[in-house]
Motif scaffolding. Structure first.
Motif, PDB file in Angstrom:
ATOM      1  N   LEU A 235     119.485 114.204  31.857  1.00  0.00           N
ATOM      2  CA  LEU A 235     119.157 113.736  30.271  1.00  0.00           C
ATOM      3  C   LEU A 235     117.625 113.656  30.214  1.00  0.00           C
ATOM      4  CD1 LEU A 235     121.668 110.769  30.637  1.00  0.00           C
ATOM      5  CD2 LEU A 235     121.784 113.116  29.341  1.00  0.00           C
ATOM      6  N   PRO A 236     117.160 113.764  28.934  1.00  0.00           N
ATOM      7  CA  PRO A 236     115.593 113.912  28.504  1.00  0.00           C
ATOM      8  C   PRO A 236     114.804 112.488  28.853  1.00  0.00           C
ATOM      9  CG  PRO A 236     116.962 114.501  26.699  1.00  0.00           C
ATOM     10  CD  PRO A 236     117.965 114.096  27.719  1.00  0.00           C
ATOM     11  N   ASP A 237     113.695 112.610  29.174  1.00  0.00           N
ATOM     12  CA  ASP A 237     112.757 111.595  29.646  1.00  0.00           C
ATOM     13  C   ASP A 237     111.861 111.484  28.468  1.00  0.00           C
ATOM     14  OD1 ASP A 237     111.172 113.777  29.994  1.00  0.00           O
ATOM     15  OD2 ASP A 237     110.830 113.451  31.897  1.00  0.00           O
ATOM     16  N   MET A 238     110.768 110.996  28.407  1.00  0.00           N
ATOM     17  CA  MET A 238     110.086 110.848  27.129  1.00  0.00           C
ATOM     18  C   MET A 238     109.365 112.108  26.602  1.00  0.00           C
ATOM     19  SD  MET A 238     109.762 107.865  26.128  1.00  0.00           S
ATOM     20  CE  MET A 238     108.464 107.777  24.883  1.00  0.00           C
ATOM     21  N   ARG A 239     108.974 112.993  27.667  1.00  0.00           N
ATOM     22  CA  ARG A 239     108.514 114.443  27.076  1.00  0.00           C
ATOM     23  C   ARG A 239     109.924 115.107  26.701  1.00  0.00           C
ATOM     24  NH1 ARG A 239     105.830 118.948  30.994  1.00  0.00           N
ATOM     25  NH2 ARG A 239     103.834 117.427  30.962  1.00  0.00           N
TER      26      ARG A 239
END
Length: 323
Positions: A235-239
Protein backbone atom coordinates in the motif's frame (compact mmCIF):
# COMPACT_ATOMS: atom_id res chain seq x y z
CA UNK A 1 -16.42 25.23 -43.05
CA UNK A 2 -14.73 28.58 -43.47
CA UNK A 3 -11.19 28.41 -44.74
CA UNK A 4 -9.83 31.16 -42.51
CA UNK A 5 -9.93 32.17 -38.88
CA UNK A 6 -10.21 35.94 -38.84
CA UNK A 7 -10.08 38.56 -36.13
CA UNK A 8 -11.06 42.21 -36.13
CA UNK A 9 -8.80 43.01 -39.12
CA UNK A 10 -10.88 41.34 -41.78
CA UNK A 11 -9.73 42.97 -44.96
CA UNK A 12 -6.39 43.37 -46.67
CA UNK A 13 -3.92 46.09 -45.83
CA UNK A 14 -5.21 46.74 -42.31
CA UNK A 15 -1.88 46.00 -40.70
CA UNK A 16 -3.16 43.00 -38.73
CA UNK A 17 -1.34 39.72 -38.25
CA UNK A 18 -1.49 37.13 -41.06
CA UNK A 19 -4.62 35.07 -41.07
CA UNK A 20 -4.29 31.36 -40.39
CA UNK A 21 -6.20 28.67 -42.21
CA UNK A 22 -8.45 26.42 -40.16
CA UNK A 23 -6.26 23.46 -41.06
CA UNK A 24 -3.19 25.21 -39.65
CA UNK A 25 -4.99 26.05 -36.43
CA UNK A 26 -6.02 22.41 -36.06
CA UNK A 27 -2.47 21.17 -36.67
CA UNK A 28 -0.92 23.59 -34.18
CA UNK A 29 -3.53 22.65 -31.60
CA UNK A 30 -2.74 18.97 -32.11
CA UNK A 31 0.99 19.68 -31.78
CA UNK A 32 0.47 21.44 -28.44
CA UNK A 33 -1.75 18.65 -27.14
CA UNK A 34 0.76 15.99 -28.16
CA UNK A 35 3.72 17.86 -26.66
CA UNK A 36 1.93 18.07 -23.31
CA UNK A 37 0.74 14.47 -23.57
CA UNK A 38 4.24 13.12 -24.11
CA UNK A 39 5.57 15.29 -21.28
CA UNK A 40 2.96 13.85 -18.91
CA UNK A 41 3.67 10.30 -20.09
CA UNK A 42 7.42 10.76 -19.69
CA UNK A 43 6.69 11.96 -16.17
CA UNK A 44 4.72 8.74 -15.68
CA UNK A 45 7.93 6.73 -16.14
CA UNK A 46 9.74 8.92 -13.64
CA UNK A 47 6.85 8.61 -11.19
CA UNK A 48 6.73 4.85 -11.65
CA UNK A 49 10.43 4.60 -10.87
CA UNK A 50 10.00 6.78 -7.77
CA UNK A 51 7.16 4.50 -6.66
CA UNK A 52 9.38 1.39 -6.51
CA UNK A 53 9.45 0.35 -2.86
CA UNK A 54 6.65 2.78 -1.98
CA UNK A 55 3.64 1.22 -3.77
CA UNK A 56 3.31 -2.08 -5.63
CA UNK A 57 2.64 -2.05 -9.38
CA UNK A 58 -0.91 -3.42 -9.28
CA UNK A 59 -1.88 -1.00 -6.53
CA UNK A 60 -0.67 1.82 -8.80
CA UNK A 61 -2.52 0.48 -11.83
CA UNK A 62 -5.81 -0.15 -10.03
CA UNK A 63 -5.74 3.14 -8.14
CA UNK A 64 -4.88 4.97 -11.36
CA UNK A 65 -7.81 3.88 -13.49
CA UNK A 66 -10.37 3.43 -10.71
CA UNK A 67 -9.70 7.00 -9.53
CA UNK A 68 -10.17 8.49 -12.99
CA UNK A 69 -13.33 6.40 -13.45
CA UNK A 70 -14.83 7.68 -10.19
CA UNK A 71 -13.88 11.32 -10.86
CA UNK A 72 -15.46 11.28 -14.31
CA UNK A 73 -18.62 9.62 -13.05
CA UNK A 74 -19.03 12.07 -10.18
CA UNK A 75 -18.61 15.18 -12.33
CA UNK A 76 -19.88 14.00 -15.73
CA UNK A 77 -22.50 11.34 -15.03
CA UNK A 78 -25.11 13.38 -16.89
CA UNK A 79 -23.01 13.33 -20.05
CA UNK A 80 -22.29 9.63 -19.59
CA UNK A 81 -26.02 8.94 -19.28
CA UNK A 82 -26.66 10.93 -22.47
CA UNK A 83 -24.12 8.82 -24.36
CA UNK A 84 -25.21 5.50 -22.82
CA UNK A 85 -26.98 4.21 -25.93
CA UNK A 86 -23.84 4.78 -28.00
CA UNK A 87 -21.67 3.23 -25.28
CA UNK A 88 -23.90 0.17 -25.01
CA UNK A 89 -23.78 -0.43 -28.76
CA UNK A 90 -19.96 -0.83 -28.62
CA UNK A 91 -19.49 -1.71 -24.95
CA UNK A 92 -17.38 -4.84 -25.41
CA UNK A 93 -15.11 -3.10 -27.90
CA UNK A 94 -14.57 -0.14 -25.59
CA UNK A 95 -13.93 -2.33 -22.54
CA UNK A 96 -11.37 -4.30 -24.53
CA UNK A 97 -9.69 -1.07 -25.66
CA UNK A 98 -9.47 0.06 -22.03
CA UNK A 99 -7.97 -3.23 -20.93
CA UNK A 100 -5.44 -3.19 -23.79
CA UNK A 101 -4.39 0.45 -23.91
CA UNK A 102 -4.69 1.26 -20.22
CA UNK A 103 -4.24 -1.89 -18.12
CA UNK A 104 -1.81 -3.96 -20.20
CA UNK A 105 0.37 -0.94 -20.90
CA UNK A 106 0.39 0.24 -17.27
CA UNK A 107 1.05 -3.19 -15.78
CA UNK A 108 3.95 -3.81 -18.16
CA UNK A 109 5.36 -0.33 -17.54
CA UNK A 110 5.29 -0.36 -13.73
CA UNK A 111 6.68 -3.88 -13.47
CA UNK A 112 9.34 -3.00 -16.04
CA UNK A 113 10.49 -0.07 -13.90
CA UNK A 114 11.40 -2.50 -11.13
CA UNK A 115 14.05 -3.99 -13.42
CA UNK A 116 15.08 -1.17 -15.75
CA UNK A 117 15.75 2.56 -15.52
CA UNK A 118 13.28 5.35 -16.15
CA UNK A 119 15.38 6.67 -19.01
CA UNK A 120 15.45 3.22 -20.66
CA UNK A 121 11.70 3.05 -20.28
CA UNK A 122 11.29 6.41 -21.99
CA UNK A 123 13.70 5.51 -24.77
CA UNK A 124 11.94 2.24 -25.53
CA UNK A 125 8.59 4.01 -25.69
CA UNK A 126 10.03 5.97 -28.60
CA UNK A 127 9.50 2.77 -30.62
CA UNK A 128 5.73 3.03 -30.34
CA UNK A 129 5.22 4.69 -33.76
CA UNK A 130 6.56 1.54 -35.45
CA UNK A 131 3.71 -0.44 -33.93
CA UNK A 132 1.17 2.31 -34.63
CA UNK A 133 2.16 2.25 -38.30
CA UNK A 134 2.04 -1.54 -38.42
CA UNK A 135 -1.31 -1.79 -36.62
CA UNK A 136 -2.87 0.98 -38.73
CA UNK A 137 -1.73 -0.75 -41.92
CA UNK A 138 -2.90 -4.21 -40.81
CA UNK A 139 -6.24 -3.11 -39.35
CA UNK A 140 -7.17 -0.27 -41.69
CA UNK A 141 -4.77 -0.42 -44.67
CA UNK A 142 -3.65 3.12 -43.86
CA UNK A 143 -1.37 4.86 -46.34
CA UNK A 144 2.22 5.60 -45.30
CA UNK A 145 4.15 8.18 -47.31
CA UNK A 146 7.85 8.05 -48.14
CA UNK A 147 8.60 11.04 -45.94
CA UNK A 148 6.77 9.44 -43.03
CA UNK A 149 8.77 6.22 -43.41
CA UNK A 150 12.07 8.10 -43.66
CA UNK A 151 11.11 10.34 -40.76
CA UNK A 152 10.35 7.33 -38.62
CA UNK A 153 13.72 5.83 -39.59
CA UNK A 154 15.47 9.02 -38.44
CA UNK A 155 13.63 8.95 -35.14
CA UNK A 156 14.25 5.26 -34.62
CA UNK A 157 17.96 5.72 -35.28
CA UNK A 158 17.91 8.31 -32.54
CA UNK A 159 16.34 5.79 -30.20
CA UNK A 160 18.99 3.20 -31.13
CA UNK A 161 21.79 5.70 -30.48
CA UNK A 162 20.55 6.16 -26.93
CA UNK A 163 19.94 2.44 -26.46
CA UNK A 164 23.54 1.59 -27.40
CA UNK A 165 24.88 4.61 -25.47
CA UNK A 166 26.79 5.85 -28.52
CA UNK A 167 28.81 2.64 -28.81
CA UNK A 168 28.01 0.05 -31.49
CA UNK A 169 29.56 -2.69 -29.34
CA UNK A 170 26.79 -2.20 -26.79
CA UNK A 171 24.18 -2.83 -29.48
CA UNK A 172 25.91 -5.99 -30.72
CA UNK A 173 26.22 -7.37 -27.18
CA UNK A 174 22.77 -6.20 -26.05
CA UNK A 175 21.14 -8.46 -23.51
CA UNK A 176 17.42 -7.78 -23.12
CA UNK A 177 16.49 -7.87 -19.46
CA UNK A 178 13.06 -8.50 -18.01
CA UNK A 179 12.28 -4.80 -17.80
CA UNK A 180 13.09 -4.17 -21.47
CA UNK A 181 11.02 -7.21 -22.51
CA UNK A 182 8.05 -5.92 -20.51
CA UNK A 183 8.42 -2.52 -22.17
CA UNK A 184 8.17 -4.25 -25.54
CA UNK A 185 4.82 -5.71 -24.42
CA UNK A 186 3.76 -2.23 -23.30
CA UNK A 187 4.56 -0.48 -26.57
CA UNK A 188 2.95 -3.19 -28.70
CA UNK A 189 -0.27 -2.96 -26.69
CA UNK A 190 -0.38 0.81 -26.92
CA UNK A 191 0.41 0.80 -30.63
CA UNK A 192 -2.59 -1.45 -31.31
CA UNK A 193 -4.74 0.67 -28.98
CA UNK A 194 -3.77 3.88 -30.78
CA UNK A 195 -4.66 2.46 -34.19
CA UNK A 196 -7.91 0.95 -32.88
CA UNK A 197 -9.09 4.35 -31.59
CA UNK A 198 -9.95 5.06 -35.20
CA UNK A 199 -13.02 2.80 -34.87
CA UNK A 200 -14.33 4.23 -31.61
CA UNK A 201 -17.93 5.45 -31.69
CA UNK A 202 -18.64 9.17 -31.69
CA UNK A 203 -19.34 10.41 -28.17
CA UNK A 204 -18.20 13.03 -25.70
CA UNK A 205 -14.61 12.52 -24.55
CA UNK A 206 -15.66 12.14 -20.91
CA UNK A 207 -17.95 9.24 -21.79
CA UNK A 208 -15.20 7.60 -23.82
CA UNK A 209 -12.54 7.92 -21.13
CA UNK A 210 -14.99 6.75 -18.47
CA UNK A 211 -15.84 3.60 -20.41
CA UNK A 212 -12.19 2.87 -21.14
CA UNK A 213 -11.42 3.29 -17.44
CA UNK A 214 -14.21 0.85 -16.55
CA UNK A 215 -12.58 -1.72 -18.83
CA UNK A 216 -9.15 -0.93 -17.36
CA UNK A 217 -10.37 -1.24 -13.78
CA UNK A 218 -12.18 -4.52 -14.42
CA UNK A 219 -9.06 -5.94 -16.05
CA UNK A 220 -6.89 -4.71 -13.15
CA UNK A 221 -8.84 -6.34 -10.32
CA UNK A 222 -7.89 -9.99 -11.05
CA UNK A 223 -4.23 -8.99 -11.36
CA UNK A 224 -4.45 -7.08 -8.07
CA UNK A 225 -5.85 -10.22 -6.46
CA UNK A 226 -2.95 -12.29 -7.84
CA UNK A 227 -0.46 -9.78 -6.45
CA UNK A 228 -2.18 -9.99 -3.04
CA UNK A 229 -2.17 -13.81 -3.04
CA UNK A 230 1.56 -13.76 -3.79
CA UNK A 231 2.08 -11.46 -0.79
CA UNK A 232 3.56 -8.68 -2.94
CA UNK A 233 0.92 -6.02 -2.33
CA UNK A 234 2.40 -2.78 -0.98
CA UNK A 235 0.00 0.00 0.00
CA UNK A 236 1.25 3.54 -0.74
CA UNK A 237 3.19 5.53 1.84
CA UNK A 238 3.50 9.34 1.60
CA UNK A 239 5.68 9.19 -1.50
CA UNK A 240 3.45 6.50 -2.95
CA UNK A 241 0.34 8.67 -2.56
CA UNK A 242 2.16 11.62 -4.17
CA UNK A 243 3.02 9.39 -7.13
CA UNK A 244 -0.57 8.13 -7.37
CA UNK A 245 -1.87 11.72 -7.36
CA UNK A 246 0.45 12.74 -10.19
CA UNK A 247 -0.32 9.64 -12.22
CA UNK A 248 -4.09 10.06 -11.87
CA UNK A 249 -4.20 13.76 -12.77
CA UNK A 250 -1.62 14.09 -15.53
CA UNK A 251 -0.77 10.89 -17.48
CA UNK A 252 -4.12 9.22 -16.82
CA UNK A 253 -6.72 11.96 -17.16
CA UNK A 254 -5.22 14.94 -18.97
CA UNK A 255 -2.80 12.85 -21.02
CA UNK A 256 -5.47 10.47 -22.31
CA UNK A 257 -7.87 13.29 -23.13
CA UNK A 258 -5.23 15.28 -24.99
CA UNK A 259 -4.04 12.22 -26.91
CA UNK A 260 -7.50 11.11 -28.00
CA UNK A 261 -8.31 14.63 -29.15
CA UNK A 262 -5.04 14.84 -31.11
CA UNK A 263 -5.78 11.51 -32.83
CA UNK A 264 -9.15 12.93 -33.85
CA UNK A 265 -7.47 16.05 -35.27
CA UNK A 266 -4.57 14.59 -37.28
CA UNK A 267 -4.98 10.79 -37.26
CA UNK A 268 -3.33 7.88 -35.47
CA UNK A 269 -0.18 7.69 -37.62
CA UNK A 270 0.75 11.35 -37.24
CA UNK A 271 -0.24 11.49 -33.57
CA UNK A 272 1.60 8.25 -32.82
CA UNK A 273 4.81 9.63 -34.28
CA UNK A 274 4.94 12.26 -31.55
CA UNK A 275 5.53 9.47 -29.05
CA UNK A 276 9.11 9.85 -30.24
CA UNK A 277 9.16 12.90 -27.97
CA UNK A 278 9.04 10.56 -24.98
CA UNK A 279 12.82 9.97 -25.07
CA UNK A 280 13.31 13.75 -25.18
CA UNK A 281 11.14 14.48 -22.15
CA UNK A 282 12.20 11.28 -20.41
CA UNK A 283 15.88 12.13 -20.71
CA UNK A 284 15.36 15.67 -19.47
CA UNK A 285 13.26 14.53 -16.52
CA UNK A 286 15.64 11.70 -15.65
CA UNK A 287 18.58 14.08 -15.64
CA UNK A 288 16.72 16.72 -13.64
CA UNK A 289 14.85 14.57 -11.13
CA UNK A 290 16.78 11.30 -10.98
CA UNK A 291 20.18 12.95 -11.54
CA UNK A 292 21.19 10.64 -14.36
CA UNK A 293 24.17 11.73 -16.47
CA UNK A 294 23.62 13.44 -19.83
CA UNK A 295 26.11 12.57 -22.58
CA UNK A 296 26.87 13.84 -26.08
CA UNK A 297 25.19 10.83 -27.68
CA UNK A 298 21.96 11.78 -25.91
CA UNK A 299 22.05 15.16 -27.67
CA UNK A 300 22.76 13.55 -31.05
CA UNK A 301 19.92 11.09 -30.58
CA UNK A 302 17.42 13.75 -29.57
CA UNK A 303 18.30 15.81 -32.65
CA UNK A 304 17.65 12.76 -34.84
CA UNK A 305 14.32 12.14 -33.13
CA UNK A 306 13.13 15.73 -33.58
CA UNK A 307 14.31 15.78 -37.20
CA UNK A 308 12.40 12.58 -37.86
CA UNK A 309 9.20 14.00 -36.40
CA UNK A 310 9.50 17.12 -38.56
CA UNK A 311 10.08 15.11 -41.73
CA UNK A 312 7.26 12.68 -41.04
CA UNK A 313 4.87 15.51 -40.24
CA UNK A 314 5.74 17.11 -43.58
CA UNK A 315 4.91 13.83 -45.27
CA UNK A 316 1.67 13.57 -43.32
CA UNK A 317 0.58 16.97 -44.58
CA UNK A 318 1.29 15.95 -48.17
CA UNK A 319 -0.81 12.81 -47.79
CA UNK A 320 -3.66 14.82 -46.27
CA UNK A 321 -3.66 17.30 -49.14
CA UNK A 322 -3.82 14.54 -51.76
CA UNK A 323 -6.36 12.38 -49.91
Amino acid sequence: MARYIVGTNRGKGLGGPPRLRCGEIIIYKAYALLALTTLFWAGNSIAGKLAVGHASPMVLVTARWASVMVVLYVFKRGQIATDWQVIRSRLRYLLLLGALGFTVFSVALYYALIYTTAINSSILQGGMPLFVFAASFILFSSRIGVEQAVGFAFSFIGVIIIAMRGDLANLIALDVNVGDALMLVAIISYGVYTAALRSKPQMHWTSLIFTLCVGATLASLPLLAVEAVQGETMLPDMRGWAVVSYIVIFPSLLGQVFYIRAVELIGANRAGLFINLLPVWGTLLAVTILREAFHFYHAAALIMILAGISLAEYGGRKLSKHA
